[in-house]
Design an enzyme around this catalytic site. Structure first.
Site, mmCIF file in Angstrom:
data_model
loop_
_atom_site.group_PDB
_atom_site.id
_atom_site.type_symbol
_atom_site.label_atom_id
_atom_site.label_comp_id
_atom_site.label_asym_id
_atom_site.label_seq_id
_atom_site.Cartn_x
_atom_site.Cartn_y
_atom_site.Cartn_z
ATOM 1 N N ASP A 164 -44.630 -20.175 2.763
ATOM 2 C CA ASP A 164 -43.304 -20.472 3.302
ATOM 3 C C ASP A 164 -43.234 -21.824 4.006
ATOM 4 O OD1 ASP A 164 -45.082 -19.163 5.059
ATOM 5 O OD2 ASP A 164 -43.479 -18.600 6.430
ATOM 6 N N GLU B 24 -45.617 -16.389 6.653
ATOM 7 C CA GLU B 24 -46.590 -16.603 7.718
ATOM 8 C C GLU B 24 -45.915 -17.112 8.977
ATOM 9 O OE1 GLU B 24 -49.024 -18.624 10.481
ATOM 10 O OE2 GLU B 24 -47.712 -19.732 9.131
#
Length: 440
Positions: free
Chosen positions: A106, A173
């Protein structure tokens, strides 16, 4: 920072690292790593593609699809949409240990200001429906590309290892819930449970060609705490008719520092930072409420609990002292446990990294108070090891030292890993996996 456009320049950049022999040691000493030189142009191309197309946490649809396609092309058995947009690639190669290799996928809601020719121009809707800029400001594009590089090398060298590889592309994350979501969706039950888990993270003040590691606690417990203090609003000219939540919250901001300064053992690291304070709309209006956002960090579980419990206690006490109409709301909205690098695993892997990259290229580093949900794999009972890969041109580091300036940090709109660091990233994951797998 500019794109290194040829293999010659890639190698030249590596040779500028702290130890020239270390920088080129991987390709020079290991047959498995030798193809990395010819692989670099493709890795750089992938890195640029990923850097230009970041996706926010829990929105990694296109990124995960790309990672799945690449793993399938290398011969992995791939499952998509594990714990959201998570990707799991399994490669079985006879009897032997199972090694999990993780990369996070991400991006962040940051507007890129690096000036790179391949800078991100992406915007997206966040969870609140707001349009935000998106950037890989923490190097997850670097992580994914290094991971694909290692997957490529290992898939081409199946005659040199035995066991099972589990390559996971992890979403979210940055939100702290990606690893947990994958575990809750059966990561260790639907797929081979690993004997070891490894991963890397780029280092924003480390030189290209270097590896930095920390045995034991390496990153902190991280909790995000939201507090709303309630008062009784009114006119600023008549404060005696109100209960001012700004004053309550301000007293709390000062009092909460005593949790670290006076209640916590000084030898146990702890941080309580109030990062956001919102209240009121106009000069002469006392509002009904005040809202704070805190980040709370520690290593030990007992310290983590004491800090969160203490925050709640002090918030309620300040509200009660001011005769607030009701108790404050205290919510822990995000949290990740401390990353603990298994010392036995570290002592086994580090010599392999030094053999691959050079003795002087692999150095021990102090722990930091950042957070990483890679910690969840260790908490689930698997020995785990996350190391740092230097991502900055050595010349930039030297210039910053001479000028007394600070290099851009992780999450900065000015930070991006140098593409030449991909060689060290891919080599380190490959060397570590080969050390842990069965030998053929």
């Amino acid at each position: 920072m500019r794109l290194v456009g040829s293999l010659v320049l890639v190698l030249a950049s590596l040779l500028l690292s702290a130890d020239p022999a270390a920088a080129q040691g991987a390709a020079a000493t290991s047959p498995v790593l030798t193809p990395l030189d010819s692989l670099m142009p493709e890795l750089e191309k992938l890195y640029i593609e990923l850097h230009q197309s970041p996706e926010l946490s829990l929105q990694e649809e296109k990124t995960s699809a790309k990672m799945a396609t690449l793993l399938r092309g290398l011969g992995f058995e791939v499952t998509e949409k594990v714990g959201g947009w998570g990707v799991v690639g399994v490669m079985k190669n006879g009897a032997g240990p199972t090694v999990l290799v993780r990369a996070d996928m991400d991006g962040l809601p940051v507007e890129e200001k690096t000036g790179l020719a391949y800078a991100s121009k992406v915007t997206a809707k966040n969870a609140a429906g707001e349009t935000v800029h998106v950037m890989h400001a923490c190097g997850h594009d670097f992580h994914m590309t290094s991971w694909i590089g290692a997957a490529t090398l290992l898939s081409r060298a199946k005659n040199r290892w035995k066991g099972t590889l589990v390559f996971i592309g992890q979403p979210a994350e940055e939100g702290g819930n990606g690893a947990r979501n994958m575990l809750e969706d059966g990561l260790f039950t639907r797929f081979p449970k690993p004997d070891f888990a490894i991963g890397l993270h780029d280092k924003a003040d480390g030189a290209v060609g270097t590896i930095h590691y920390t045995p034991g606690f390496a990153l902190a417990n991280v909790d995000s705490v939201d507090i709303t203090f309630f008062g009784k609003g009114g006119h600023g000219a008549y404060p005696h008719t109100t209960v001012d939540p700004i004053v309550i919250a301000s007293r709390f901001v000062v009092a909460v520092q005593t949790l670290v300064a006076r209640e916590n053992n000084p030898v146990d690291p702890a941080v309580v930072t109030v990062g956001s304070f919102h209240a009121g709309t106009k000069h002469n209006i006392i509002p009904d409420d005040a809202r704070l956002q805190l980040t709370v960090r520690s290593y030990k579980d007992e310290v983590r609990k004491a800090l969160v419990d203490g925050i709640t206690r002090l918030a309620k006490a300040e509200a009660a002292a001011a005769r607030a109409p009701k108790e404050p709301e205290v919510k822990v909205t995000e949290g990740t446990p401390a990353t603990y690098n298994d010392p036995k695993l570290v002592s086994r892997v580090v010599p392999a990294l030094r053999r691959a990259l050079g003795e002087q290229a692999v150095v021990e580093a102090p722990p930091v108070m950042g957070g990483e949900d890679f910690s969840e794999y260790g908490r689930a009972g698997v020995p785990a090891f996350l190391w740092w890969v230097g991502a900055v041109e050595p010349s930039r580091i030297e210039t910053a030292k001479k000028e007394g300036t600070t290099l851009p940090s992780l999450h900065s709109p000015l930070f991006a890993p140098h593409p030449s660091a991909l060689k060290t990233g891919a080599a380190s994951l490959t060397a570590a996996a080969l050390e842990l797998l069965g030998k053929s």
